[in-house]
Design an enzyme around this catalytic site. Structure first.
Site, PDB file in Angstrom:
ATOM      1  N   ASP A 115      20.565  19.342 -14.817  1.00  0.00           N
ATOM      2  CA  ASP A 115      21.259  18.137 -15.285  1.00  0.00           C
ATOM      3  C   ASP A 115      22.741  18.477 -15.439  1.00  0.00           C
ATOM      4  OD1 ASP A 115      22.032  15.802 -16.527  1.00  0.00           O
ATOM      5  OD2 ASP A 115      20.849  16.110 -18.348  1.00  0.00           O
ATOM      6  N   HIS A 169      14.971  14.933 -20.353  1.00  0.00           N
ATOM      7  CA  HIS A 169      15.059  14.920 -21.820  1.00  0.00           C
ATOM      8  C   HIS A 169      13.757  15.551 -22.270  1.00  0.00           C
ATOM      9  CE1 HIS A 169      18.054  11.313 -21.585  1.00  0.00           C
ATOM     10  NE2 HIS A 169      18.566  12.449 -21.203  1.00  0.00           N
ATOM     11  N   ASP A 182       0.814  -1.222   0.000  1.00  0.00           N
ATOM     12  CA  ASP A 182       0.000   0.000   0.000  1.00  0.00           C
ATOM     13  C   ASP A 182       0.848   1.272   0.000  1.00  0.00           C
ATOM     14  OD1 ASP A 182       0.964  -0.392   2.477  1.00  0.00           O
ATOM     15  OD2 ASP A 182      -0.960  -0.292   3.524  1.00  0.00           O
ATOM     16  N   HIS A 225      27.820   9.126 -27.551  1.00  0.00           N
ATOM     17  CA  HIS A 225      26.482   9.715 -27.356  1.00  0.00           C
ATOM     18  C   HIS A 225      26.422  11.089 -27.993  1.00  0.00           C
ATOM     19  CE1 HIS A 225      28.045  12.310 -24.131  1.00  0.00           C
ATOM     20  NE2 HIS A 225      28.593  11.253 -23.556  1.00  0.00           N
ATOM     21  N   GLU A 281      29.054  18.511 -18.113  1.00  0.00           N
ATOM     22  CA  GLU A 281      27.715  18.860 -18.598  1.00  0.00           C
ATOM     23  C   GLU A 281      27.195  20.118 -17.909  1.00  0.00           C
ATOM     24  OE1 GLU A 281      24.670  15.910 -17.691  1.00  0.00           O
ATOM     25  OE2 GLU A 281      23.368  16.754 -19.252  1.00  0.00           O
ATOM     26  N   GLU A 327      27.085  18.477 -23.136  1.00  0.00           N
ATOM     27  CA  GLU A 327      27.675  17.411 -22.338  1.00  0.00           C
ATOM     28  C   GLU A 327      28.518  16.405 -23.113  1.00  0.00           C
ATOM     29  OE1 GLU A 327      24.860  14.403 -21.013  1.00  0.00           O
ATOM     30  OE2 GLU A 327      23.206  15.633 -21.725  1.00  0.00           O
ATOM     31  N   HIS A 360      20.769  17.662 -25.118  1.00  0.00           N
ATOM     32  CA  HIS A 360      19.338  17.474 -25.359  1.00  0.00           C
ATOM     33  C   HIS A 360      18.597  18.672 -24.788  1.00  0.00           C
ATOM     34  CE1 HIS A 360      19.272  16.343 -21.071  1.00  0.00           C
ATOM     35  NE2 HIS A 360      20.372  15.663 -21.341  1.00  0.00           N
ATOM     36  N   HIS A 399      24.966   4.880 -18.249  1.00  0.00           N
ATOM     37  CA  HIS A 399      23.814   5.020 -17.352  1.00  0.00           C
ATOM     38  C   HIS A 399      24.013   4.216 -16.070  1.00  0.00           C
ATOM     39  CE1 HIS A 399      21.088   6.231 -20.963  1.00  0.00           C
ATOM     40  NE2 HIS A 399      21.829   7.226 -20.523  1.00  0.00           N
ATOM     41  N   TYR A 448      35.066   8.122 -22.918  1.00  0.00           N
ATOM     42  CA  TYR A 448      34.986   6.912 -22.081  1.00  0.00           C
ATOM     43  C   TYR A 448      35.935   5.875 -22.680  1.00  0.00           C
ATOM     44  CZ  TYR A 448      30.866   9.739 -21.542  1.00  0.00           C
ATOM     45  OH  TYR A 448      30.045  10.820 -21.371  1.00  0.00           O
ATOM     46  N   ASP A 453      26.809  12.545 -12.427  1.00  0.00           N
ATOM     47  CA  ASP A 453      25.782  13.148 -13.282  1.00  0.00           C
ATOM     48  C   ASP A 453      24.533  13.209 -12.421  1.00  0.00           C
ATOM     49  OD1 ASP A 453      23.847  13.827 -15.130  1.00  0.00           O
ATOM     50  OD2 ASP A 453      24.556  12.414 -16.670  1.00  0.00           O
ATOM     51  N   ARG A 455      32.969  13.213 -18.296  1.00  0.00           N
ATOM     52  CA  ARG A 455      31.910  13.983 -18.967  1.00  0.00           C
ATOM     53  C   ARG A 455      31.794  15.303 -18.227  1.00  0.00           C
ATOM     54  NH1 ARG A 455      28.283  10.448 -19.228  1.00  0.00           N
ATOM     55  NH2 ARG A 455      26.920  10.887 -17.465  1.00  0.00           N
TER      56      ARG A 455
HETATM   57  N1  GLY Z   1      21.399  12.757 -16.902  1.00  0.00           N
HETATM   58  C1  GLY Z   1      20.805  12.381 -18.119  1.00  0.00           C
HETATM   59  C2  GLY Z   1      21.513  12.948 -19.264  1.00  0.00           C
HETATM   60  O1  GLY Z   1      22.551  13.552 -19.095  1.00  0.00           O
HETATM   61  O2  GLY Z   1      21.053  12.890 -20.366  1.00  0.00           O
HETATM   62 MN    MN Z   2      23.248  14.332 -17.207  1.00  0.00          MN
HETATM   63 MN    MN Z   3      21.961  15.428 -19.947  1.00  0.00          MN
END
Ligand code: GLY
Ligand code: MN
Ligand code: MN
Length: 439
Positions: free
Chosen positions: A273, A363, A41, A352, A409, A386, A356, A245, A390, A262, A407
């Site tokens: 982000d 996103h 619940d 990547h 960002e 970002e 975004h 991820h 890697y 991140d 990374r």
């Molecule tokens: N934290 C998700 C991205 O950077 O897209």
């Molecule tokens: Mn991110």
């Molecule tokens: Mn991002």
């Protein structure tokens, strides 16, 4: 109406104008998200659906907005839960229709229990019905049921909407360009997340587990009034930084490793982000520094490409060029820059996109391409920048580079004169990061 909800009313009016333009008027029905069970619940913490919240600011579950664009004028209606002393003792405050109408600036508000009885009348003789299709399955079924109900009344002289429009297209286009209130909430979200990253840099030490750093981030988010994380925090040390991820956050960290974080908070419905990468011991070592400087150079090149009139894809190309050239210079790739870009060999280390749209969803809503052409950047759009690198262990990679993942960002608002970096308060140069790591 409370002042802070005037922006939501302006958004409803803009949607009503788009409905007229699209179909000469009609009815929009926008449900909010259902509550989601976690186990037995217990429920997951409630988060209203972004479209509904964008148009209303109304935070409760079990609510439906109805917007009528009619020759006689517009009507903005909210259906929501009634006041209920018993439920409020157990689960907390509910506005109820009267207060909701007053505070959130609707023309009318009714108990949700009256929705079924009122819906067919609202939908009758409208040229079009605007609603999200495919967002919530029970809602889709309800819409079909509604259309059949109106159609069944045809012998009484009414007609059903000819057209059902997935309203998300119109709302996505609106959400892509943030208004002043949204920009200011996103500025705050960025500032809170920035101090969370600074806190993480200041407190992380060898021997800590990744989840202890995650706790420091959450501490700062909630201390500063954010409601939640905008997405599960990635706290990735050593080889985990090369898992894009990564979510386990359970590894013990050692001196000599990098930590990639991140993480961003959600503040009043708006995401931030941020990614930063820093040494667990406070000082970059060996090849870590070379890779870090390269990713930083690519991120700065990307930022230069974010300005009104530029294409969304421009900064992605900037990242690829700078990174690919860097991999050649570091001996990670062979050949020429053109060959690396042409063959995509750089994707071994950078696989990547460079960013975004960012807004209520991490996103966020909005098209990246319109009729085959890249979206052009315009003031009010918010995007992340970002790039990363890697380097997994591989036969073609010198061992000194193995397991380095970096990374960087930031969140950027496009302005008339260029852009505003909403997360600029997060240390980024080698010197600033190392200084922030001193304890
Ligand atoms: N934290 C998700 C991205 O950077 O897209
Ligand atoms: Mn991110
Ligand atoms: Mn991002």
């Amino acid at each position: 109406m409370k002042n802070s909800y005037k922006a939501h009313r302006d958004r409803r009016r803009a949607l009503l104008a788009s409905m007229r333009e699209h179909s000469g008027g009609g009815l929009a029905l926008i449900p909010t998200a259902p509550e989601v069970p976690r186990n037995r619940d217990s429920l997951f913490p409630y988060r209203p659906d972004s479209y509904s919240y964008y148009l209303s600011g109304f935070p409760e579950p079990e609510a439906v907005l109805a917007l009528v664009a009619d020759a006689d004028g517009d009507r903005e209606i909210l259906f929501c839960r009634e006041k209920n002393e018993e439920r409020e003792i157990w689960d907390g405050f509910r506005y109820g229709p009267d207060a909701a109408r007053e505070i959130f600036g609707f023309d009318e508000a009714h108990p949700l229990t009256e929705l079924d009885a009122k819906l067919a009348d609202l939908a009758a003789d409208r040229p079009a019905l605007f609603t999200p299709l495919g967002l919530f399955e029970p809602w889709d079924r309800r819409i079909i049921q509604l259309l059949n109900e109106v159609r069944a009344r045809v012998r009484t002289g009414v007609s059903a909407p000819d057209e059902v429009v997935d309203v998300r297209g119109m709302l996505d286009a609106m959400r892509l360009v943030k208004d002043a209130q949204e920009a200011s909430l996103m500025r705050r979200a960025g500032a809170i997340s920035s101090s969370a990253h600074r806190r993480a840099m200041a407190r992380t030490r060898p021997g800590w587990f990744e989840y202890q750093v995650e706790a420091e981030l959450v501490h700062e988010f909630l201390q500063q009034g954010a409601q939640a994380v905008a997405y599960p925090s990635i706290v990735a040390s050593g080889p985990n930084a090369c898992v894009l991820h990564y979510r386990d956050n359970n590894r013990e960290m050692s001196a000599g490793e990098l930590l990639l974080i991140d993480a961003g908070c959600e503040y009043q419905g708006y995401a931030s982000d941020i990614t930063r990468t820093f040494p667990v011991s406070g000082r970059f070592e060996g090849r870590q520094k070379d890779v870090y400087e390269l990713v930083l150079a690519s991120q700065l090149a990307c930022l230069d490409a974010v300005k009104p009139g530029a294409e969304f894809h421009d900064y992605h190309k900037a990242a690829e060029r700078v990174l690919a050239q860097g991999y050649l210079d570091l001996g990670l790739l062979k050949g020429t820059l053109d060959e690396a870009l042409e063959s995509g060999s750089y994707k071994q280390f950078y696989m990547h996109r460079a960013g975004h749209w960012l807004g209520m969803d991490v996103h966020d809503a909005g098209l990246y391409q319109v009729k085959g052409a890249s979206q052009k950047l315009a003031p009010g759009m918010v995007l992340t920048v970002e790039p990363g690198t890697y380097i997994r262990p591989a036969d073609n990679v010198p061992e000194a580079f193995w397991n380095i993942g970096v990374r960087i960002e930031d969140d950027v608002l496009v302005t008339a004169g260029g852009h505003e970096n909403l997360t600029a308060a997060t240390p980024k140069t080698v010197a600033d990061v190392e200084a922030a790591c001193q304890r």
